[in-house]
Write a protein that holds these residues in place. Structure first.
Motif, PDB file in Angstrom:
ATOM      1  N   THR A 363       0.739  -1.349   0.274  1.00  0.00           N
ATOM      2  CA  THR A 363       0.107  -0.088   0.262  1.00  0.00           C
ATOM      3  C   THR A 363       0.564   0.984   0.085  1.00  0.00           C
ATOM      4  O   THR A 363       1.360   1.482   0.345  1.00  0.00           O
ATOM      5  N   THR A 364       0.544   2.201  -0.694  1.00  0.00           N
ATOM      6  CA  THR A 364       1.208   3.262  -0.575  1.00  0.00           C
ATOM      7  C   THR A 364       0.077   4.555  -0.557  1.00  0.00           C
ATOM      8  O   THR A 364      -1.042   4.938  -1.605  1.00  0.00           O
ATOM      9  N   LYS A 365       0.171   5.288   0.306  1.00  0.00           N
ATOM     10  CA  LYS A 365      -0.816   6.750   0.545  1.00  0.00           C
ATOM     11  C   LYS A 365      -0.023   7.688   0.023  1.00  0.00           C
ATOM     12  O   LYS A 365       1.654   8.478   0.665  1.00  0.00           O
ATOM     13  N   ILE A 366      -0.891   8.697  -1.368  1.00  0.00           N
ATOM     14  CA  ILE A 366      -0.328   9.442  -1.648  1.00  0.00           C
ATOM     15  C   ILE A 366      -1.491  11.207  -1.424  1.00  0.00           C
ATOM     16  O   ILE A 366      -2.392  10.595  -1.530  1.00  0.00           O
ATOM     17  N   ASN A 443      -7.080  12.519  -1.688  1.00  0.00           N
ATOM     18  CA  ASN A 443      -6.402  11.458  -1.112  1.00  0.00           C
ATOM     19  C   ASN A 443      -6.330  10.720  -1.942  1.00  0.00           C
ATOM     20  O   ASN A 443      -7.322  10.342  -2.569  1.00  0.00           O
ATOM     21  N   LEU A 444      -5.359  10.033  -2.250  1.00  0.00           N
ATOM     22  CA  LEU A 444      -4.510   8.482  -2.986  1.00  0.00           C
ATOM     23  C   LEU A 444      -4.480   6.790  -2.563  1.00  0.00           C
ATOM     24  O   LEU A 444      -2.843   8.167  -2.191  1.00  0.00           O
ATOM     25  N   PHE A 445      -5.239   6.305  -2.578  1.00  0.00           N
ATOM     26  CA  PHE A 445      -5.422   4.728  -1.843  1.00  0.00           C
ATOM     27  C   PHE A 445      -4.436   3.676  -2.632  1.00  0.00           C
ATOM     28  O   PHE A 445      -5.429   3.888  -3.661  1.00  0.00           O
ATOM     29  N   ILE A 446      -3.503   3.594  -2.474  1.00  0.00           N
ATOM     30  CA  ILE A 446      -3.039   3.324  -4.009  1.00  0.00           C
ATOM     31  C   ILE A 446      -2.586   1.758  -4.187  1.00  0.00           C
ATOM     32  O   ILE A 446      -1.573   1.659  -2.871  1.00  0.00           O
ATOM     33  N   GLN A 447      -2.241   0.315  -4.692  1.00  0.00           N
ATOM     34  CA  GLN A 447      -2.244  -0.472  -4.342  1.00  0.00           C
ATOM     35  C   GLN A 447      -1.782  -0.841  -6.156  1.00  0.00           C
ATOM     36  O   GLN A 447      -2.835  -0.462  -6.623  1.00  0.00           O
ATOM     37  N   TYR A 448      -0.547  -1.875  -5.988  1.00  0.00           N
ATOM     38  CA  TYR A 448       0.369  -2.173  -5.094  1.00  0.00           C
ATOM     39  C   TYR A 448       1.925  -2.058  -5.647  1.00  0.00           C
ATOM     40  O   TYR A 448       2.104  -1.872  -6.334  1.00  0.00           O
ATOM     41  N   THR A 449       2.267  -1.679  -3.940  1.00  0.00           N
ATOM     42  CA  THR A 449       3.880  -1.328  -4.670  1.00  0.00           C
ATOM     43  C   THR A 449       4.575  -2.078  -3.685  1.00  0.00           C
ATOM     44  O   THR A 449       4.310  -2.214  -1.667  1.00  0.00           O
ATOM     45  N   PRO A 450       5.165  -2.612  -4.281  1.00  0.00           N
ATOM     46  CA  PRO A 450       6.058  -3.833  -3.014  1.00  0.00           C
ATOM     47  C   PRO A 450       7.032  -3.257  -1.832  1.00  0.00           C
ATOM     48  O   PRO A 450       7.284  -1.953  -2.247  1.00  0.00           O
ATOM     49  N   TYR A 451       7.056  -3.635  -0.928  1.00  0.00           N
ATOM     50  CA  TYR A 451       7.916  -2.772   0.222  1.00  0.00           C
ATOM     51  C   TYR A 451       9.751  -2.719  -0.685  1.00  0.00           C
ATOM     52  O   TYR A 451       9.828  -1.774  -0.150  1.00  0.00           O
ATOM     53  N   GLY A 488       1.453  19.998  -5.242  1.00  0.00           N
ATOM     54  CA  GLY A 488       2.194  19.533  -3.887  1.00  0.00           C
ATOM     55  C   GLY A 488       1.988  17.733  -3.849  1.00  0.00           C
ATOM     56  O   GLY A 488       0.372  18.235  -3.667  1.00  0.00           O
ATOM     57  N   TYR A 489       2.627  17.507  -2.987  1.00  0.00           N
ATOM     58  CA  TYR A 489       2.078  16.298  -2.813  1.00  0.00           C
ATOM     59  C   TYR A 489       3.088  15.630  -1.919  1.00  0.00           C
ATOM     60  O   TYR A 489       3.931  15.652  -1.069  1.00  0.00           O
ATOM     61  N   ASP A 490       1.999  14.499  -0.512  1.00  0.00           N
ATOM     62  CA  ASP A 490       3.119  13.896   0.207  1.00  0.00           C
ATOM     63  C   ASP A 490       2.199  12.233   0.041  1.00  0.00           C
ATOM     64  O   ASP A 490       1.482  12.307  -0.689  1.00  0.00           O
ATOM     65  N   MET A 491       3.771  11.482  -0.052  1.00  0.00           N
ATOM     66  CA  MET A 491       3.681  10.447  -0.599  1.00  0.00           C
ATOM     67  C   MET A 491       4.744   9.144   0.621  1.00  0.00           C
ATOM     68  O   MET A 491       5.607   9.734   1.342  1.00  0.00           O
ATOM     69  N   LEU A 492       3.718   8.117   1.242  1.00  0.00           N
ATOM     70  CA  LEU A 492       4.346   7.196   2.107  1.00  0.00           C
ATOM     71  C   LEU A 492       3.918   5.487   1.653  1.00  0.00           C
ATOM     72  O   LEU A 492       2.778   5.719   1.506  1.00  0.00           O
ATOM     73  N   THR A 493       5.141   5.105   1.066  1.00  0.00           N
ATOM     74  CA  THR A 493       5.314   4.116   0.886  1.00  0.00           C
ATOM     75  C   THR A 493       5.522   2.870   1.727  1.00  0.00           C
ATOM     76  O   THR A 493       5.042   4.320   2.955  1.00  0.00           O
TER      77      THR A 493
END
Length: 570
Positions: A363-366, A443-451, A488-493
């Motif tokens: 999961t990644t959140k932008i 808000n963008l809740f994004i799948q799929y992003t490997p660790y 602008g944006y904030d991204m959490l992998t």
């Protein structure tokens, strides 16, 4: 120079005063982590008359239910972004509305644009649902209310389980009175459970078991024929998971479609005025009103153990020792038992079970600040004002379950999804407190992003930027001009979620929500009732029953177990 020294002096004095508050007395209970569950536990403990301190590592409370202004004027719900699962008992008993909690219902609740120029709107309005689904299939339009009713019946069956401690076996030598009381409580639990099962009937029970054990794809294929409806519903089954819609057991998570409620209306998801941090803030106000102390920038490094092998407090990262009778951990099970508990204290088989639990995430959140609303070409409108398509969750890049499967397979191969599955929400269309006038928070809740991607690294700024752009370009396919609206944006992998929020593996649920990790199996078999093998240590976070989401149930249930244990010891 004087001003700078003055600020330093003020900071040092505040830190010294905080340390004095923590160390002057022995606390009845310490809570590690100021996420919503930790705050909930603290509120209930304080209301029972216990002295409680919450120790939060970060500068702000809330954990994953937090609001942060990272771009001036724009307030982001950095991790969790919708409310529905917060238990009605928590809302009512802690009087959260009085403490500032304001829920903003969404209607419609879902919008799925299609590349062929059509779209699907869904929400609480049954006539709207029939009309919208009929555009794709009359048969599905007839079946949809029956599907929702069945899921609602299943949720009513599960509901009482969420608000109580699992009927776990006693884990220590106890008096005859304690054993008798425990047996009575378990008998009552199972009697009520069986009563509900009998009332449901055999056919419905078999349908329930089918839902629990089957892949979501099988469940949805049995109910519906239109790809866009199945894909829209299927995203509920994979949210926050590494699994696909074809993963056995993923059908259970479909219940999240109707499990929660807002102001008594079942299945209604809402925004929270001020962002998700307002949930944590309201709970913290209830806790403080009851007498709890809440400290930020108070990082716990280790638990302290006395000579009898019982928890006696915590050691902070700055070396401060804080004494207490019990400790509740709102951290993940992995962090709690593998990092906070000293070595050679816990049984090897228990540690093995904790270590081998699934904490993986894709999961990644932008979070974005934009200067205008996205204009979806399928709506054939060019109004700058918010329309029904902007109110709910906007499903991007998943027009069929096969597309979700393909995105999942990319991640399994170590590649961030080439066509990610994106859930977009725009809370600022209803919440006017989180962005400047005319501008919006997305808000963008994004799948799929490997660790750990097989090629590249999330530590590489260019690699991160290229994936974010991939997501924006996908949205651009449905809403031309989106790219140029981004301020602008904030991204959490997954690694960011682990480092910044403390979520092991980046897993938003503190551990996978598979059938092998629920109820009596959560966090591990034999320890589902919030107690742990270390006397005086309890779990109160999402890694405990009933699991993840902004529920408050683990915190409330754990606090009740602690209160019960302390009364027994008197």
């Amino acid at each position: 120079m004087w001003r700078q020294n003055s600020r330093r002096l003020t900071t040092c004095t505040a830190a010294a005063n905080s340390t004095r508050v923590l160390t002057d007395n022995k606390w009845d209970a310490l809570v590690i982590g100021g996420g919503h569950n930790g705050l909930t536990a603290a509120a209930y403990l304080a209301r029972s008359g216990l002295s409680v301190a919450v120790l939060e590592r970060r500068h702000v409370i809330g954990g994953a239910a937090v609001t942060e202004e990272l771009i001036p004027g724009f307030k982001f719900s950095r991790c969790s972004y919708l409310q529905s699962l917060l238990r009605p008992a928590v809302i009512q008993e802690l009087e959260l509305a009085r403490h500032g909690l304001k829920l903003l219902k969404r209607s419609p609740s879902s919008f799925t644009p299609s590349r062929d120029g059509r779209y699907l709107l869904l929400g609480p309005d049954k006539e709207l649902n029939y009309s919208e689904i009929s555009k794709f299939s009359k048969r599905d339009a007839e079946a949809f209310p029956k599907y929702e009713t069945l899921l609602e019946d299943f949720c009513k069956f599960i509901d009482p389980i969420l608000d109580s401690s699992p009927p776990e076996k006693l884990q220590q030598i106890s008096s005859l009175n304690v054993r008798m009381k425990d047996n009575l409580q378990k008998s009552i639990f199972w009697a009520h459970f069986l009563q509900r099962a009998v009332a449901m009937g055999q056919k419905e029970l078999l349908d329930f078991m089918d839902l629990l054990l089957s892949p979501a794809s099988k469940v949805l294929n049995n109910w519906f024929e239109s790809d866009i409806l199945k894909a829209t519903l299927a995203t509920d089954a994979v949210i926050g998971s590494k699994g696909s819609v074809s993963t056995p057991g993923s059908g259970y998570v479909l219940l999240h479609h109707v499990m929660g409620e807002t102001d008594g209306d079942r299945g209604i998801w809402s925004y929270v005025e001020g962002g998700m941090g307002s949930v944590s803030l309201a709970i913290s106000r209830a806790a403080r009103e009851a007498g709890a102390t809440i400290m930020t920038e108070a990082e716990v490094s280790k638990l302290m153990i006395d000579g009898s092998g019982r928890v006696s407090g915590v050691l902070l990262a700055d070396g401060t020792q804080v004494r207490s009778s019990v400790v509740l951990s709102n951290a993940t099970p992995y962090r709690t038992f593998m990092e906070f508990v000293p070595h050679n204290v816990l049984p090897d088989d228990f540690l093995g079970a904790v270590k081998n639990s699934d904490y993986s995430s894709a999961t990644t959140k932008i979070n974005l600040a934009v200067d205008r609303l996205p204009q979806f070409h399928c709506c054939k409108l060019n109004s700058p004002d918010a329309g029904p398509q902007h109110m709910g969750t906007i499903h991007i890049g998943s027009e069929s379950m096969e597309e979700i499967d393909a995105a999942c397979q990319d991640s399994a191969n170590g590649i961030p999804s080439r066509r990610p599955v994106i859930e977009m929400t725009i809370p600022s269309v209803l919440d006017k407190t989180i962005s400047p006038s005319g501008k919006h928070v997305i808000n963008l809740f994004i799948q799929y992003t490997p660790y750990k991607p097989s090629e590249g690294s999330w530590e590489d700024s260019e690699y991160r930027k290229s994936f974010a752009q991939r997501c924006f370009d996908l949205i651009e396919e449905y809403a031309p001009g989106f790219n140029s609206s981004v301020i602008g944006y904030d991204m959490l992998t997954p690694p960011d979620l682990e480092r910044e929020i403390g979520l092991t593996g980046g897993n938003i649920f503190h551990g996978a929500m598979g059938l092998d990790s629920l109820f009596l199996m959560r966090p591990v078999k034999g320890w589902s009732n919030y107690r742990t093998p270390l006397q005086g240590l309890y779990l109160c976070g999402s890694g405990a029953h009933p699991g993840g989401g902004v529920m408050g149930a683990p915190g409330r249930n754990a606090a009740n177990v602690v209160i019960q244990d302390m009364k027994t010891q008197l």
